[in-house]
Design an enzyme around this catalytic site. Sequence first.
Site, short mmCIF file in Angstrom:
data_model
loop_
_atom_site.label_atom_id
_atom_site.label_comp_id
_atom_site.label_asym_id
_atom_site.label_seq_id
_atom_site.Cartn_x
_atom_site.Cartn_y
_atom_site.Cartn_z
N GLU A 338 0.82 -1.23 0.00
CA GLU A 338 0.00 0.00 0.00
C GLU A 338 0.84 1.27 0.00
O GLU A 338 0.53 2.21 0.74
CB GLU A 338 -0.91 0.00 1.24
CG GLU A 338 -1.86 -1.17 1.26
CD GLU A 338 -2.66 -1.26 2.56
OE1 GLU A 338 -3.85 -1.54 2.49
OE2 GLU A 338 -2.08 -1.05 3.63
C1 NGO Z 1 -3.85 -4.72 4.87
C2 NGO Z 1 -2.87 -3.61 5.20
C3 NGO Z 1 -2.62 -3.46 6.70
C4 NGO Z 1 -3.94 -3.48 7.46
C5 NGO Z 1 -4.68 -4.76 7.14
C6 NGO Z 1 -6.01 -4.81 7.85
C7 NGO Z 1 -1.79 -5.39 4.34
C8 NGO Z 1 -0.73 -6.26 3.80
N1 NGO Z 1 -1.69 -4.09 4.52
O1 NGO Z 1 -2.97 -5.85 4.73
O2 NGO Z 1 -1.93 -2.27 6.93
O3 NGO Z 1 -3.67 -3.42 8.84
O4 NGO Z 1 -4.91 -4.90 5.76
O5 NGO Z 1 -6.74 -5.98 7.58
#
Ligand code: NGO
Length: 537
Positions: A338
Amino acid sequence: MKRSFLKKKLLLIALLGMGLNSCNNYPPTDLTQNSIIPKPVSVEATGRTFELSEDAIIFVQEGSEELWQLGEYLVGIINPATGFNISQKSFSGAPFGHNIFLTLVDTISPNCAGDEAYELTIDEKWIQISACHPSGIARGIQTLRQLLPARIESGHKQEGPWLLATGTVEDFPMYSYRGAMLDVARHFFSVDDVKRFIDYLALYKMNILHLHLTDDQGWRVEIKSWPNLTLEGASSGVNGGKGGFYTQEEYREIVQYAQERYITIVPEIDLPGHTNAALASYPELNCDGKASAAYHGTKVGFSSLCTKKEVVFDFIDDVVRELAEMTPGPYFHIGGDESRSTSLEDYIPFVNRVQNIVLSHGKRVIGWDEISDAHLLGNAVVQYWSNDKNALKGVAQGAKVIMSPASRAYLDMKYNSSTTLGLNWAGYIEVDYGYDWDLASLVPGINKAQILGVEAPLWTETVTNFKEIEYMTIPRMLGYAEIGWTKPSQRSWDDYKVRLGKQSDRFDVMGINYYSSALVPWNVGSEKAEEMSDGKK
Ligand code: NGO
Protein backbone atom coordinates in the site's frame (compact mmCIF):
# COMPACT_ATOMS: atom_id res chain seq x y z
CA MET A 1 -13.75 -28.01 55.64
CA LYS A 2 -14.35 -25.96 52.57
CA ARG A 3 -11.18 -27.36 50.98
CA SER A 4 -12.04 -31.01 51.49
CA PHE A 5 -15.51 -30.36 50.09
CA LEU A 6 -13.90 -28.84 47.00
CA LYS A 7 -11.55 -31.81 46.72
CA LYS A 8 -14.46 -34.24 46.88
CA LYS A 9 -16.33 -32.23 44.30
CA LEU A 10 -13.31 -32.31 41.99
CA LEU A 11 -12.93 -36.04 42.46
CA LEU A 12 -16.59 -36.57 41.66
CA ILE A 13 -16.29 -34.46 38.55
CA ALA A 14 -13.14 -36.36 37.53
CA LEU A 15 -14.89 -39.69 38.05
CA LEU A 16 -17.90 -38.45 36.15
CA GLY A 17 -15.56 -37.38 33.36
CA MET A 18 -14.00 -40.84 33.32
CA GLY A 19 -17.46 -42.39 33.31
CA LEU A 20 -18.47 -40.33 30.33
CA ASN A 21 -15.24 -41.19 28.62
CA SER A 22 -15.56 -44.90 29.27
CA CYS A 23 -18.29 -44.99 26.62
CA ASN A 24 -15.68 -44.10 24.03
CA ASN A 25 -12.04 -44.26 25.02
CA TYR A 26 -11.34 -44.69 28.74
CA PRO A 27 -8.90 -45.95 29.72
CA PRO A 28 -7.46 -44.90 26.37
CA THR A 29 -6.57 -47.90 24.22
CA ASP A 30 -7.28 -46.68 20.71
CA LEU A 31 -4.69 -44.21 19.47
CA THR A 32 -6.67 -43.64 16.29
CA GLN A 33 -9.29 -41.89 18.46
CA ASN A 34 -6.89 -38.99 19.00
CA SER A 35 -7.69 -35.35 18.38
CA ILE A 36 -4.24 -34.28 17.20
CA ILE A 37 -4.09 -30.99 15.28
CA PRO A 38 -2.58 -30.77 12.73
CA LYS A 39 -3.67 -34.22 11.64
CA PRO A 40 -0.62 -36.52 11.37
CA VAL A 41 0.39 -38.42 8.26
CA SER A 42 -0.34 -41.77 9.88
CA VAL A 43 -1.49 -43.15 13.22
CA GLU A 44 -1.54 -46.83 14.10
CA ALA A 45 -3.05 -48.18 17.29
CA THR A 46 -1.77 -51.21 19.19
CA GLY A 47 -4.70 -51.37 21.59
CA ARG A 48 -3.10 -50.98 25.00
CA THR A 49 -2.42 -48.23 27.54
CA PHE A 50 0.76 -46.56 28.78
CA GLU A 51 0.77 -44.88 32.16
CA LEU A 52 3.16 -42.03 32.81
CA SER A 53 4.27 -42.38 36.38
CA GLU A 54 6.44 -40.41 38.74
CA ASP A 55 9.43 -42.74 38.44
CA ALA A 56 9.73 -42.05 34.71
CA ILE A 57 12.94 -40.50 33.39
CA ILE A 58 13.35 -38.56 30.18
CA PHE A 59 16.31 -40.13 28.46
CA VAL A 60 17.95 -37.89 25.93
CA GLN A 61 20.36 -39.34 23.43
CA GLU A 62 23.84 -38.31 24.49
CA GLY A 63 25.92 -35.80 22.62
CA SER A 64 23.31 -33.33 21.46
CA GLU A 65 22.95 -30.04 23.32
CA GLU A 66 19.77 -29.29 21.36
CA LEU A 67 18.18 -32.55 22.44
CA TRP A 68 19.15 -31.89 26.03
CA GLN A 69 17.30 -28.56 25.87
CA LEU A 70 14.28 -30.27 24.34
CA GLY A 71 14.35 -32.74 27.21
CA GLU A 72 14.26 -29.78 29.57
CA TYR A 73 11.31 -28.35 27.66
CA LEU A 74 9.43 -31.64 27.97
CA VAL A 75 10.16 -31.76 31.70
CA GLY A 76 8.60 -28.28 31.88
CA ILE A 77 5.44 -29.58 30.20
CA ILE A 78 5.09 -32.68 32.39
CA ASN A 79 6.13 -31.72 35.91
CA PRO A 80 3.85 -28.79 36.89
CA ALA A 81 0.50 -30.51 36.31
CA THR A 82 1.50 -34.07 37.24
CA GLY A 83 3.31 -32.88 40.34
CA PHE A 84 6.06 -35.37 39.44
CA ASN A 85 9.70 -34.56 39.76
CA ILE A 86 10.77 -36.15 36.50
CA SER A 87 14.30 -35.35 35.37
CA GLN A 88 16.35 -36.03 32.30
CA LYS A 89 19.48 -38.05 31.68
CA SER A 90 21.73 -38.82 28.74
CA PHE A 91 21.61 -42.28 27.24
CA SER A 92 22.43 -44.34 24.19
CA GLY A 93 20.84 -47.65 23.36
CA ALA A 94 17.39 -49.24 23.30
CA PRO A 95 14.36 -48.00 25.29
CA PHE A 96 13.60 -49.65 28.63
CA GLY A 97 11.56 -49.13 31.82
CA HIS A 98 8.65 -46.73 32.07
CA ASN A 99 10.58 -43.92 30.51
CA ILE A 100 10.46 -41.42 27.67
CA PHE A 101 13.23 -41.45 25.05
CA LEU A 102 14.26 -38.68 22.68
CA THR A 103 16.42 -40.13 19.94
CA LEU A 104 18.15 -38.80 16.83
CA VAL A 105 18.37 -41.38 14.07
CA ASP A 106 19.61 -41.55 10.49
CA THR A 107 16.26 -42.49 9.12
CA ILE A 108 12.70 -42.93 10.25
CA SER A 109 9.65 -44.38 8.67
CA PRO A 110 8.44 -43.35 6.11
CA ASN A 111 11.55 -41.15 5.73
CA CYS A 112 13.30 -38.05 6.98
CA ALA A 113 11.02 -35.84 4.89
CA GLY A 114 12.26 -32.38 5.88
CA ASP A 115 13.72 -31.35 9.19
CA GLU A 116 10.46 -31.66 11.07
CA ALA A 117 9.62 -35.31 10.42
CA TYR A 118 9.31 -37.49 13.51
CA GLU A 119 8.06 -40.83 14.69
CA LEU A 120 6.36 -41.24 18.06
CA THR A 121 6.05 -44.73 19.47
CA ILE A 122 3.99 -45.35 22.58
CA ASP A 123 4.61 -48.82 23.92
CA GLU A 124 2.93 -50.25 27.00
CA LYS A 125 6.27 -49.81 28.75
CA TRP A 126 7.92 -46.76 27.21
CA ILE A 127 7.57 -43.82 24.85
CA GLN A 128 10.05 -42.88 22.16
CA ILE A 129 10.26 -39.88 19.89
CA SER A 130 12.71 -40.40 17.03
CA ALA A 131 13.67 -37.89 14.37
CA CYS A 132 16.49 -37.10 11.99
CA HIS A 133 16.80 -33.54 13.33
CA PRO A 134 16.07 -31.90 16.69
CA SER A 135 13.26 -29.90 15.04
CA GLY A 136 11.47 -33.21 14.41
CA ILE A 137 11.81 -34.09 18.10
CA ALA A 138 10.35 -30.65 18.93
CA ARG A 139 7.27 -31.37 16.80
CA GLY A 140 6.94 -34.90 18.21
CA ILE A 141 6.92 -33.48 21.75
CA GLN A 142 3.86 -31.39 20.82
CA THR A 143 2.09 -34.52 19.59
CA LEU A 144 2.87 -36.28 22.85
CA ARG A 145 1.62 -33.20 24.72
CA GLN A 146 -1.67 -33.26 22.81
CA LEU A 147 -2.11 -36.96 23.57
CA LEU A 148 -1.79 -36.37 27.30
CA PRO A 149 -5.02 -35.38 29.11
CA ALA A 150 -5.89 -31.69 28.71
CA ARG A 151 -5.17 -31.04 32.38
CA ILE A 152 -1.46 -31.42 31.59
CA GLU A 153 -1.76 -27.73 30.57
CA SER A 154 -2.61 -26.70 34.11
CA GLY A 155 0.24 -24.88 35.81
CA HIS A 156 -0.43 -26.66 39.09
CA LYS A 157 -0.81 -30.21 40.37
CA GLN A 158 -3.75 -32.24 39.09
CA GLU A 159 -5.00 -35.71 39.91
CA GLY A 160 -3.67 -38.53 37.74
CA PRO A 161 -3.68 -41.00 36.22
CA TRP A 162 -1.76 -39.90 33.11
CA LEU A 163 -2.74 -42.47 30.52
CA LEU A 164 -2.06 -42.71 26.80
CA ALA A 165 -3.23 -45.18 24.19
CA THR A 166 -0.38 -47.16 22.63
CA GLY A 167 0.65 -47.11 18.97
CA THR A 168 2.76 -45.21 16.48
CA VAL A 169 2.48 -41.78 14.88
CA GLU A 170 4.52 -41.14 11.73
CA ASP A 171 4.48 -37.57 10.69
CA PHE A 172 5.97 -34.78 8.62
CA PRO A 173 4.66 -31.46 7.29
CA MET A 174 3.56 -30.68 3.79
CA TYR A 175 4.91 -27.10 3.77
CA SER A 176 8.06 -25.79 5.43
CA TYR A 177 6.66 -22.32 6.28
CA ARG A 178 3.69 -22.34 8.65
CA GLY A 179 3.13 -19.19 10.59
CA ALA A 180 1.19 -16.35 12.04
CA MET A 181 1.85 -12.62 12.09
CA LEU A 182 1.34 -10.33 15.04
CA ASP A 183 1.01 -6.59 14.40
CA VAL A 184 2.65 -4.98 17.42
CA ALA A 185 2.68 -1.55 15.74
CA ARG A 186 -1.01 -0.54 15.78
CA HIS A 187 -1.25 -1.70 19.38
CA PHE A 188 1.82 -2.72 21.30
CA PHE A 189 1.98 -6.06 23.12
CA SER A 190 4.38 -6.97 25.90
CA VAL A 191 7.19 -9.52 25.72
CA ASP A 192 5.07 -11.85 27.88
CA ASP A 193 2.14 -11.56 25.47
CA VAL A 194 4.39 -12.40 22.54
CA LYS A 195 5.81 -15.38 24.42
CA ARG A 196 2.34 -16.70 25.15
CA PHE A 197 1.43 -16.28 21.49
CA ILE A 198 4.56 -18.26 20.60
CA ASP A 199 3.44 -21.01 22.99
CA TYR A 200 0.15 -21.33 21.13
CA LEU A 201 1.94 -21.54 17.79
CA ALA A 202 4.29 -24.20 19.14
CA LEU A 203 1.45 -26.38 20.44
CA TYR A 204 0.08 -26.66 16.92
CA LYS A 205 3.46 -27.09 15.23
CA MET A 206 3.61 -23.67 13.58
CA ASN A 207 7.21 -22.70 12.90
CA ILE A 208 7.10 -18.98 12.02
CA LEU A 209 6.19 -15.83 13.93
CA HIS A 210 6.25 -12.76 11.72
CA LEU A 211 6.42 -9.59 13.81
CA HIS A 212 5.04 -6.48 12.11
CA LEU A 213 7.35 -4.17 14.04
CA THR A 214 6.70 -0.79 12.45
CA ASP A 215 3.82 1.12 10.95
CA ASP A 216 2.36 4.62 10.82
CA GLN A 217 1.18 4.38 14.42
CA GLY A 218 4.38 3.22 16.08
CA TRP A 219 7.98 2.00 15.83
CA ARG A 220 8.40 -0.95 18.18
CA VAL A 221 12.03 -2.06 18.20
CA GLU A 222 15.10 -0.26 19.47
CA ILE A 223 17.61 0.70 16.79
CA LYS A 224 20.70 2.00 18.56
CA SER A 225 22.04 4.07 15.66
CA TRP A 226 18.67 5.88 15.26
CA PRO A 227 17.50 6.34 18.87
CA ASN A 228 14.61 8.71 18.14
CA LEU A 229 12.73 5.89 16.46
CA THR A 230 11.87 4.64 19.91
CA LEU A 231 12.36 7.86 21.91
CA GLU A 232 9.73 9.53 19.74
CA GLY A 233 8.22 7.02 17.36
CA ALA A 234 7.24 4.39 19.93
CA SER A 235 5.03 6.52 22.12
CA SER A 236 1.99 6.49 19.83
CA GLY A 237 -0.62 3.84 19.01
CA VAL A 238 -4.11 3.56 17.53
CA ASN A 239 -6.67 5.73 19.35
CA GLY A 240 -4.05 7.19 21.66
CA GLY A 241 -2.84 3.70 22.66
CA LYS A 242 0.08 4.06 25.06
CA GLY A 243 2.63 2.60 22.67
CA GLY A 244 5.84 0.90 23.70
CA PHE A 245 8.78 -0.91 22.14
CA TYR A 246 11.14 -3.84 22.61
CA THR A 247 14.66 -2.99 23.69
CA GLN A 248 17.26 -4.96 21.77
CA GLU A 249 17.65 -7.16 24.82
CA GLU A 250 13.92 -7.88 24.84
CA TYR A 251 13.87 -8.58 21.12
CA ARG A 252 16.68 -11.09 21.62
CA GLU A 253 14.71 -12.63 24.47
CA ILE A 254 11.71 -13.13 22.16
CA VAL A 255 13.95 -14.60 19.46
CA GLN A 256 15.48 -17.03 21.93
CA TYR A 257 12.14 -18.06 23.40
CA ALA A 258 10.89 -18.77 19.88
CA GLN A 259 14.09 -20.61 18.98
CA GLU A 260 13.72 -22.92 21.97
CA ARG A 261 10.34 -23.89 20.49
CA TYR A 262 11.78 -24.25 16.98
CA ILE A 263 9.97 -21.16 15.77
CA THR A 264 11.67 -18.63 13.51
CA ILE A 265 11.07 -14.92 14.02
CA VAL A 266 10.55 -12.95 10.81
CA PRO A 267 11.02 -9.23 11.56
CA GLU A 268 9.19 -6.78 9.33
CA ILE A 269 10.12 -3.15 8.78
CA ASP A 270 7.38 -1.85 6.52
CA LEU A 271 8.82 0.32 3.69
CA PRO A 272 8.49 2.80 1.99
CA GLY A 273 4.87 3.42 3.09
CA HIS A 274 3.40 2.74 6.55
CA THR A 275 6.31 4.80 7.90
CA ASN A 276 4.74 7.75 9.68
CA ALA A 277 6.31 6.79 13.02
CA ALA A 278 9.80 6.98 11.44
CA LEU A 279 8.90 10.19 9.59
CA ALA A 280 7.78 11.70 12.91
CA SER A 281 11.07 10.71 14.57
CA TYR A 282 13.52 12.02 11.94
CA PRO A 283 12.68 15.10 9.81
CA GLU A 284 15.41 14.23 7.30
CA LEU A 285 13.52 11.12 6.16
CA ASN A 286 10.77 13.39 4.75
CA CYS A 287 11.09 15.04 1.35
CA ASP A 288 10.24 18.44 2.85
CA GLY A 289 12.67 17.94 5.76
CA LYS A 290 9.90 18.43 8.32
CA ALA A 291 8.96 15.85 10.91
CA SER A 292 5.40 14.60 10.57
CA ALA A 293 3.02 14.56 13.51
CA ALA A 294 2.43 11.33 15.43
CA TYR A 295 -0.51 9.35 14.03
CA HIS A 296 -3.23 7.60 16.01
CA GLY A 297 -5.76 6.82 13.27
CA THR A 298 -6.23 3.71 11.14
CA LYS A 299 -6.03 5.03 7.57
CA VAL A 300 -3.42 3.43 5.31
CA GLY A 301 -1.40 4.62 2.35
CA PHE A 302 -0.64 8.25 3.28
CA SER A 303 3.02 8.07 4.33
CA SER A 304 6.26 7.52 2.41
CA LEU A 305 9.95 7.74 3.10
CA CYS A 306 11.60 10.15 0.67
CA THR A 307 12.88 7.59 -1.82
CA LYS A 308 15.14 10.12 -3.52
CA LYS A 309 17.28 10.93 -0.50
CA GLU A 310 20.54 9.07 0.22
CA VAL A 311 20.02 9.42 3.96
CA VAL A 312 16.94 7.21 3.62
CA PHE A 313 19.11 4.35 2.35
CA ASP A 314 21.69 4.95 5.10
CA PHE A 315 18.81 4.73 7.55
CA ILE A 316 17.49 1.50 6.04
CA ASP A 317 20.96 -0.02 5.96
CA ASP A 318 21.43 0.67 9.68
CA VAL A 319 18.01 -0.67 10.61
CA VAL A 320 18.43 -3.85 8.57
CA ARG A 321 21.96 -4.38 9.90
CA GLU A 322 21.01 -4.03 13.55
CA LEU A 323 17.93 -6.21 13.24
CA ALA A 324 19.61 -8.82 11.05
CA GLU A 325 22.37 -9.17 13.65
CA MET A 326 19.79 -10.06 16.28
CA THR A 327 17.77 -12.37 14.05
CA PRO A 328 19.17 -15.86 13.47
CA GLY A 329 16.38 -16.86 11.05
CA PRO A 330 16.94 -16.54 7.30
CA TYR A 331 14.22 -13.98 6.50
CA PHE A 332 13.82 -10.21 6.57
CA HIS A 333 10.42 -8.71 5.65
CA ILE A 334 10.52 -5.33 3.91
CA GLY A 335 6.76 -4.69 3.80
CA GLY A 336 6.18 -2.85 0.54
CA ASP A 337 2.37 -2.85 0.78
CA GLU A 338 0.00 0.00 0.00
CA SER A 339 2.70 2.52 -0.89
CA ARG A 340 0.07 4.80 -2.34
CA SER A 341 2.09 7.94 -1.66
CA THR A 342 5.07 6.66 -3.62
CA SER A 343 4.84 6.72 -7.42
CA LEU A 344 5.53 3.42 -9.17
CA GLU A 345 8.44 5.18 -10.85
CA ASP A 346 10.01 5.74 -7.43
CA TYR A 347 8.76 2.53 -5.84
CA ILE A 348 10.49 0.12 -8.24
CA PRO A 349 14.08 1.38 -7.87
CA PHE A 350 13.48 1.77 -4.14
CA VAL A 351 12.44 -1.86 -3.67
CA ASN A 352 15.30 -3.01 -5.88
CA ARG A 353 17.81 -1.15 -3.74
CA VAL A 354 16.30 -2.28 -0.44
CA GLN A 355 16.47 -5.90 -1.58
CA ASN A 356 20.20 -5.45 -2.12
CA ILE A 357 20.59 -4.03 1.35
CA VAL A 358 18.81 -7.04 2.86
CA LEU A 359 20.91 -9.47 0.79
CA SER A 360 24.09 -7.66 1.87
CA HIS A 361 23.17 -8.42 5.48
CA GLY A 362 22.76 -12.09 4.67
CA LYS A 363 18.97 -12.35 4.76
CA ARG A 364 16.32 -13.55 2.34
CA VAL A 365 13.78 -10.90 1.33
CA ILE A 366 10.07 -11.27 1.98
CA GLY A 367 7.65 -8.56 0.89
CA TRP A 368 3.89 -8.14 0.52
CA ASP A 369 2.68 -9.02 -2.98
CA GLU A 370 3.14 -5.47 -4.33
CA ILE A 371 6.94 -5.95 -4.39
CA SER A 372 6.47 -8.05 -7.55
CA ASP A 373 6.33 -4.73 -9.43
CA ALA A 374 10.07 -4.50 -8.80
CA HIS A 375 12.79 -6.69 -10.22
CA LEU A 376 12.90 -9.48 -7.65
CA LEU A 377 16.40 -10.49 -6.65
CA GLY A 378 17.97 -13.63 -5.27
CA ASN A 379 15.41 -15.90 -3.77
CA ALA A 380 12.88 -13.25 -2.79
CA VAL A 381 9.55 -14.37 -1.39
CA VAL A 382 6.23 -12.73 -2.15
CA GLN A 383 3.54 -12.74 0.52
CA TYR A 384 0.20 -12.94 -1.26
CA TRP A 385 -2.52 -11.07 0.61
CA SER A 386 -4.99 -9.64 -1.90
CA ASN A 387 -3.85 -9.24 -5.47
CA ASP A 388 -3.66 -12.38 -7.64
CA LYS A 389 -1.90 -10.51 -10.43
CA ASN A 390 0.88 -9.37 -8.13
CA ALA A 391 1.41 -12.89 -6.82
CA LEU A 392 1.51 -14.25 -10.37
CA LYS A 393 4.00 -11.56 -11.38
CA GLY A 394 6.18 -12.75 -8.51
CA VAL A 395 5.90 -16.38 -9.55
CA ALA A 396 6.77 -15.41 -13.13
CA GLN A 397 10.02 -13.99 -11.75
CA GLY A 398 10.76 -17.26 -9.98
CA ALA A 399 9.76 -16.10 -6.49
CA LYS A 400 8.20 -18.40 -3.93
CA VAL A 401 4.88 -17.42 -2.41
CA ILE A 402 3.58 -17.32 1.15
CA MET A 403 -0.18 -17.65 1.11
CA SER A 404 -1.99 -15.13 3.34
CA PRO A 405 -5.18 -14.40 1.42
CA ALA A 406 -7.03 -11.72 3.40
CA SER A 407 -10.42 -13.25 2.63
CA ARG A 408 -9.41 -16.65 4.10
CA ALA A 409 -6.44 -16.20 6.40
CA TYR A 410 -6.58 -12.72 8.00
CA LEU A 411 -7.07 -13.25 11.72
CA ASP A 412 -8.38 -9.69 12.06
CA MET A 413 -11.43 -10.36 9.88
CA LYS A 414 -14.61 -10.76 11.93
CA TYR A 415 -16.08 -14.24 12.28
CA ASN A 416 -19.54 -12.97 11.36
CA SER A 417 -21.64 -9.81 11.49
CA SER A 418 -22.03 -9.95 15.25
CA THR A 419 -18.30 -10.13 16.05
CA THR A 420 -17.48 -6.87 17.80
CA LEU A 421 -13.71 -6.92 17.28
CA GLY A 422 -11.99 -6.93 13.93
CA LEU A 423 -12.57 -5.61 10.44
CA ASN A 424 -14.59 -6.94 7.52
CA TRP A 425 -13.15 -5.33 4.42
CA ALA A 426 -12.17 -8.79 3.10
CA GLY A 427 -15.39 -10.45 4.33
CA TYR A 428 -16.26 -12.59 7.33
CA ILE A 429 -14.15 -15.64 8.14
CA GLU A 430 -16.09 -18.23 10.12
CA VAL A 431 -14.04 -21.13 11.45
CA ASP A 432 -15.13 -23.47 8.64
CA TYR A 433 -14.43 -20.91 5.91
CA GLY A 434 -10.99 -20.23 7.34
CA TYR A 435 -10.22 -23.97 7.29
CA ASP A 436 -11.87 -25.28 4.18
CA TRP A 437 -9.49 -24.30 1.40
CA ASP A 438 -6.21 -25.45 -0.04
CA LEU A 439 -3.08 -23.40 -0.58
CA ALA A 440 -2.31 -24.84 -4.00
CA SER A 441 -5.73 -24.44 -5.57
CA LEU A 442 -6.68 -20.95 -4.46
CA VAL A 443 -5.02 -18.87 -7.16
CA PRO A 444 -4.97 -20.45 -10.63
CA GLY A 445 -1.36 -20.52 -11.75
CA ILE A 446 0.13 -20.83 -8.27
CA ASN A 447 0.73 -24.43 -7.36
CA LYS A 448 2.44 -26.39 -4.65
CA ALA A 449 5.95 -26.17 -6.08
CA GLN A 450 5.80 -22.37 -5.92
CA ILE A 451 4.34 -22.14 -2.44
CA LEU A 452 6.55 -21.87 0.61
CA GLY A 453 3.63 -22.17 2.99
CA VAL A 454 0.88 -20.35 4.84
CA GLU A 455 0.74 -17.42 7.23
CA ALA A 456 -2.22 -16.00 9.13
CA PRO A 457 -1.72 -12.30 9.95
CA LEU A 458 -3.33 -10.65 12.97
CA TRP A 459 -3.52 -6.91 12.33
CA THR A 460 -4.36 -5.05 15.49
CA GLU A 461 -6.21 -1.84 14.61
CA THR A 462 -9.09 -3.10 16.80
CA VAL A 463 -7.22 -5.54 19.04
CA THR A 464 -5.95 -3.98 22.24
CA ASN A 465 -5.07 -6.73 24.73
CA PHE A 466 -4.11 -10.38 24.94
CA LYS A 467 -7.65 -11.66 25.60
CA GLU A 468 -8.67 -10.02 22.33
CA ILE A 469 -5.67 -11.55 20.55
CA GLU A 470 -6.88 -14.94 21.78
CA TYR A 471 -10.44 -14.35 20.67
CA MET A 472 -9.47 -13.51 17.09
CA THR A 473 -6.73 -16.15 16.85
CA ILE A 474 -8.20 -19.20 18.56
CA PRO A 475 -9.56 -21.39 17.10
CA ARG A 476 -8.85 -20.18 13.53
CA MET A 477 -5.08 -20.45 13.94
CA LEU A 478 -5.33 -24.21 14.43
CA GLY A 479 -6.94 -24.48 11.02
CA TYR A 480 -4.05 -22.65 9.34
CA ALA A 481 -1.63 -24.90 11.20
CA GLU A 482 -3.38 -27.92 9.69
CA ILE A 483 -3.62 -26.38 6.20
CA GLY A 484 0.16 -25.98 6.24
CA TRP A 485 0.95 -29.39 7.70
CA THR A 486 -1.58 -31.91 6.42
CA LYS A 487 -2.17 -33.02 2.83
CA PRO A 488 -5.50 -31.79 1.41
CA SER A 489 -6.45 -35.40 0.64
CA GLN A 490 -6.25 -36.16 4.39
CA ARG A 491 -8.29 -33.18 5.50
CA SER A 492 -12.00 -32.46 5.69
CA TRP A 493 -14.03 -29.98 7.71
CA ASP A 494 -16.26 -32.75 9.09
CA ASP A 495 -13.31 -34.66 10.48
CA TYR A 496 -11.46 -31.51 11.59
CA LYS A 497 -14.37 -29.97 13.47
CA VAL A 498 -14.61 -33.02 15.76
CA ARG A 499 -10.89 -32.86 16.59
CA LEU A 500 -11.20 -29.09 17.06
CA GLY A 501 -14.17 -29.54 19.38
CA LYS A 502 -12.04 -31.78 21.57
CA GLN A 503 -9.52 -28.95 22.05
CA SER A 504 -11.93 -26.98 24.22
CA ASP A 505 -10.86 -28.85 27.37
CA ARG A 506 -7.31 -27.78 26.68
CA PHE A 507 -8.32 -24.19 25.86
CA ASP A 508 -10.27 -24.04 29.12
CA VAL A 509 -7.43 -25.39 31.23
CA MET A 510 -5.12 -22.87 29.54
CA GLY A 511 -7.62 -20.10 30.28
CA ILE A 512 -7.86 -19.16 26.60
CA ASN A 513 -10.58 -16.70 25.63
CA TYR A 514 -11.48 -18.51 22.39
CA TYR A 515 -14.36 -17.95 20.02
CA SER A 516 -16.71 -20.87 20.59
CA SER A 517 -18.19 -21.06 17.10
CA ALA A 518 -21.62 -22.73 16.92
CA LEU A 519 -20.32 -24.77 13.97
CA VAL A 520 -17.97 -26.78 16.18
CA PRO A 521 -19.12 -29.65 18.46
CA TRP A 522 -17.22 -28.46 21.53
CA ASN A 523 -16.27 -31.18 23.96
CA VAL A 524 -18.86 -32.17 26.57
CA GLY A 525 -16.08 -32.60 29.12
CA SER A 526 -15.25 -28.91 29.12
CA GLU A 527 -17.06 -28.31 32.44
CA LYS A 528 -14.58 -30.60 34.15
CA ALA A 529 -11.67 -28.77 32.61
CA GLU A 530 -13.05 -25.42 33.71
CA GLU A 531 -13.21 -26.61 37.30
CA MET A 532 -9.59 -27.65 37.07
CA SER A 533 -8.38 -24.33 35.78
CA ASP A 534 -9.68 -22.80 39.04
CA GLY A 535 -12.03 -20.64 37.03
CA LYS A 536 -9.02 -18.96 35.39
CA LYS A 537 -11.02 -18.01 32.32
C1 NGO B 1 -3.85 -4.72 4.87
C2 NGO B 1 -2.87 -3.61 5.20
C3 NGO B 1 -2.62 -3.46 6.70
C4 NGO B 1 -3.94 -3.48 7.46
C5 NGO B 1 -4.68 -4.76 7.14
C6 NGO B 1 -6.01 -4.81 7.85
C7 NGO B 1 -1.79 -5.39 4.34
C8 NGO B 1 -0.73 -6.26 3.80
N1 NGO B 1 -1.69 -4.09 4.52
O1 NGO B 1 -2.97 -5.85 4.73
O2 NGO B 1 -1.93 -2.27 6.93
O3 NGO B 1 -3.67 -3.42 8.84
O4 NGO B 1 -4.91 -4.90 5.76
O5 NGO B 1 -6.74 -5.98 7.58
